[in-house]
Design a protein around this motif. Structure first.
Motif, PDB file in Angstrom:
ATOM      1  N   ASP A  13       0.855  -1.177   0.000  1.00 55.10           N
ATOM      2  CA  ASP A  13       0.000   0.000   0.000  1.00 55.10           C
ATOM      3  C   ASP A  13       0.902   1.242   0.000  1.00 55.10           C
ATOM      4  N   GLU A  14       0.304   2.418   0.189  1.00 50.74           N
ATOM      5  CA  GLU A  14       1.073   3.660   0.089  1.00 50.74           C
ATOM      6  C   GLU A  14       2.149   3.776   1.166  1.00 50.74           C
ATOM      7  N   SER A  15       1.966   3.112   2.288  1.00 43.52           N
ATOM      8  CA  SER A  15       2.960   3.180   3.366  1.00 43.52           C
ATOM      9  C   SER A  15       4.074   2.161   3.192  1.00 43.52           C
ATOM     10  N   GLY A  16       3.930   1.265   2.193  1.00 36.83           N
ATOM     11  CA  GLY A  16       4.904   0.192   2.010  1.00 36.83           C
ATOM     12  C   GLY A  16       4.500  -1.115   2.660  1.00 36.83           C
ATOM     13  N   ARG A  17       3.326  -1.156   3.292  1.00 35.23           N
ATOM     14  CA  ARG A  17       2.865  -2.383   3.955  1.00 35.23           C
ATOM     15  C   ARG A  17       2.494  -3.436   2.919  1.00 35.23           C
ATOM     16  N   THR A  18       2.982  -4.660   3.118  1.00 32.60           N
ATOM     17  CA  THR A  18       2.627  -5.768   2.238  1.00 32.60           C
ATOM     18  C   THR A  18       1.375  -6.464   2.766  1.00 32.60           C
ATOM     19  N   SER A  19       0.965  -7.512   2.088  1.00 30.25           N
ATOM     20  CA  SER A  19      -0.205  -8.283   2.531  1.00 30.25           C
ATOM     21  C   SER A  19       0.115  -9.161   3.734  1.00 30.25           C
ATOM     22  N   CYS A  20       1.393  -9.288   4.081  1.00 32.89           N
ATOM     23  CA  CYS A  20       1.793 -10.077   5.251  1.00 32.89           C
ATOM     24  C   CYS A  20       1.931  -9.152   6.448  1.00 32.89           C
ATOM     25  N   PRO A  21       1.131  -9.324   7.500  1.00 31.35           N
ATOM     26  CA  PRO A  21       1.219  -8.445   8.677  1.00 31.35           C
ATOM     27  C   PRO A  21       2.639  -8.389   9.230  1.00 31.35           C
ATOM     28  N   GLY A  22       3.104  -7.170   9.466  1.00 29.37           N
ATOM     29  CA  GLY A  22       4.428  -6.995  10.034  1.00 29.37           C
ATOM     30  C   GLY A  22       5.546  -6.833   9.025  1.00 29.37           C
ATOM     31  N   VAL A  23       5.219  -6.898   7.741  1.00 21.54           N
ATOM     32  CA  VAL A  23       6.244  -6.799   6.701  1.00 21.54           C
ATOM     33  C   VAL A  23       5.951  -5.612   5.793  1.00 21.54           C
ATOM     34  N   TRP A  24       6.946  -4.743   5.641  1.00 25.34           N
ATOM     35  CA  TRP A  24       6.878  -3.603   4.736  1.00 25.34           C
ATOM     36  C   TRP A  24       7.975  -3.751   3.686  1.00 25.34           C
ATOM     37  N   ALA A  25       7.848  -3.002   2.595  1.00 28.93           N
ATOM     38  CA  ALA A  25       8.876  -2.998   1.557  1.00 28.93           C
ATOM     39  C   ALA A  25       9.024  -1.588   1.012  1.00 28.93           C
ATOM     40  N   ALA A  26      10.236  -1.266   0.562  1.00 27.30           N
ATOM     41  CA  ALA A  26      10.498   0.068   0.025  1.00 27.30           C
ATOM     42  C   ALA A  26      11.580  -0.017  -1.035  1.00 27.30           C
ATOM     43  N   ALA A  29       7.898   4.139   5.095  1.00 29.67           N
ATOM     44  CA  ALA A  29       7.686   2.812   5.681  1.00 29.67           C
ATOM     45  C   ALA A  29       8.165   2.777   7.126  1.00 29.67           C
ATOM     46  N   ALA A  30       9.297   3.438   7.409  1.00 38.52           N
ATOM     47  CA  ALA A  30       9.824   3.451   8.780  1.00 38.52           C
ATOM     48  C   ALA A  30       8.854   4.132   9.735  1.00 38.52           C
ATOM     49  N   GLU A  31       8.232   5.207   9.277  1.00 40.57           N
ATOM     50  CA  GLU A  31       7.235   5.884  10.113  1.00 40.57           C
ATOM     51  C   GLU A  31       6.053   4.969  10.396  1.00 40.57           C
ATOM     52  N   ALA A  32       5.612   4.245   9.361  1.00 40.69           N
ATOM     53  CA  ALA A  32       4.478   3.329   9.534  1.00 40.69           C
ATOM     54  C   ALA A  32       4.839   2.188  10.484  1.00 40.69           C
ATOM     55  N   ILE A  33       6.059   1.678  10.360  1.00 35.39           N
ATOM     56  CA  ILE A  33       6.508   0.600  11.243  1.00 35.39           C
ATOM     57  C   ILE A  33       6.576   1.083  12.684  1.00 35.39           C
ATOM     58  N   ASN A  34       7.122   2.287  12.877  1.00 32.50           N
ATOM     59  CA  ASN A  34       7.209   2.832  14.231  1.00 32.50           C
ATOM     60  C   ASN A  34       5.828   3.000  14.848  1.00 32.50           C
TER      61      ASN A  34
END
Length: 250
Positions: free
Chosen positions: A191-204, A224-229
């Protein structure tokens, strides 16, 4: 990074799996690393056309991006090796940088009447037949040899590599790179924040956007780092609330 409490580890991640409240990363040396959240910034690998000489010239006078190299190759003899219908737009884009541009059809593309009209209007030359070799003189590209034996004089060859996401380590999490909507290659969908379909995993970066350059990739990493935080803050708050309720006997 160390100044801010961060740490780095060398090596390759072979696989990622989900443990209890964390991810477990299996490294190529047999060790493991754990993390509560993952940000995948593994980039892509360019799979070049199967044409002798291309790999040796890649990044020198065999190129891809008009925005990375356009100024440096202005007014040179530019050839575009066709891969699919997108090659027409590609050759028209490089036509901005030089009056001497040739589309090498390479048996990969049959032009429509409209496409042929566009190329003719922009004085783009079209070479029929398959390219069988590159001609190099004094360690500089000199041309492309066709299966007819004719040679098209060139200073630069533009190709369309297949851009493959380097994210196979996520298969055990159920994440597989998806095919690009345009052109050959794969990417991780987010999605726009970098979140993948797997909870807890982002990509950039190029892992999810194959056209991203340094500034774009860095901005995506920050987002993505902001979303993870934020996700970790909410997780810690939920846990604190649950622990407070237990202590209060609720």
């Amino acid at each position: 990074m160390a100044r801010y409490g961060g740490a780095t580890a060398s090596g390759f991640v072979r696989s990622a799996s989900r443990g209890e409240d964390q991810f477990v990363l299996a490294m190529d040396d047999g060790s493991t690393r754990t993390a509560r959240r993952l940000l995948i910034a593994s980039g892509i690998v360019d799979e070049l056309p199967d044409l002798p000489g291309v790999a040796d010239r890649w990044g020198r006078d065999v190129l891809y991006c008009p925005y990375c190299h356009g100024w440096e190759i202005r007014n040179q003899k530019i050839g575009v090796l066709a891969a699919d219908s997108h090659s027409v737009l590609q050759v028209l884009t490089f036509r901005q940088w030089s009056p001497d541009v040739t589309l090498l059809l390479n048996d990969a593309l049959e032009l429509s009447a409209g496409q042929a009209e566009q190329l003719a209007a922009r004085s783009v030359q079209v070479a029929e037949g398959k390219v069988r070799a590159l001609e190099v003189r004094d360690d500089q590209l000199a041309g492309a040899t066709l299966d007819s034996g004719a040679t098209v004089a060139l200073d630069v060859l533009v190709v369309s590599p297949e851009t493959i996401s380097k994210a196979n380590m996520l298969q055990r999490l159920g994440l597989e790179p998806a095919a690009l909507r345009e052109g050959p290659g794969t990417r991780l969908e987010t999605d726009e924040s970098g979140r993948t379909s797997c909870p807890g995993v982002w990509a950039a970066g190029n892992a999810t956007d194959v056209s991203a350059q340094v500034m774009t990739a860095a901005a995506a990493g920050l987002r993505a780092a902001e979303a993870i935080n934020a996700d970790l803050v909410l997780a810690d708050t939920r846990r604190a609330v649950e622990e407070a309720r237990v202590l209060a006997g609720h």
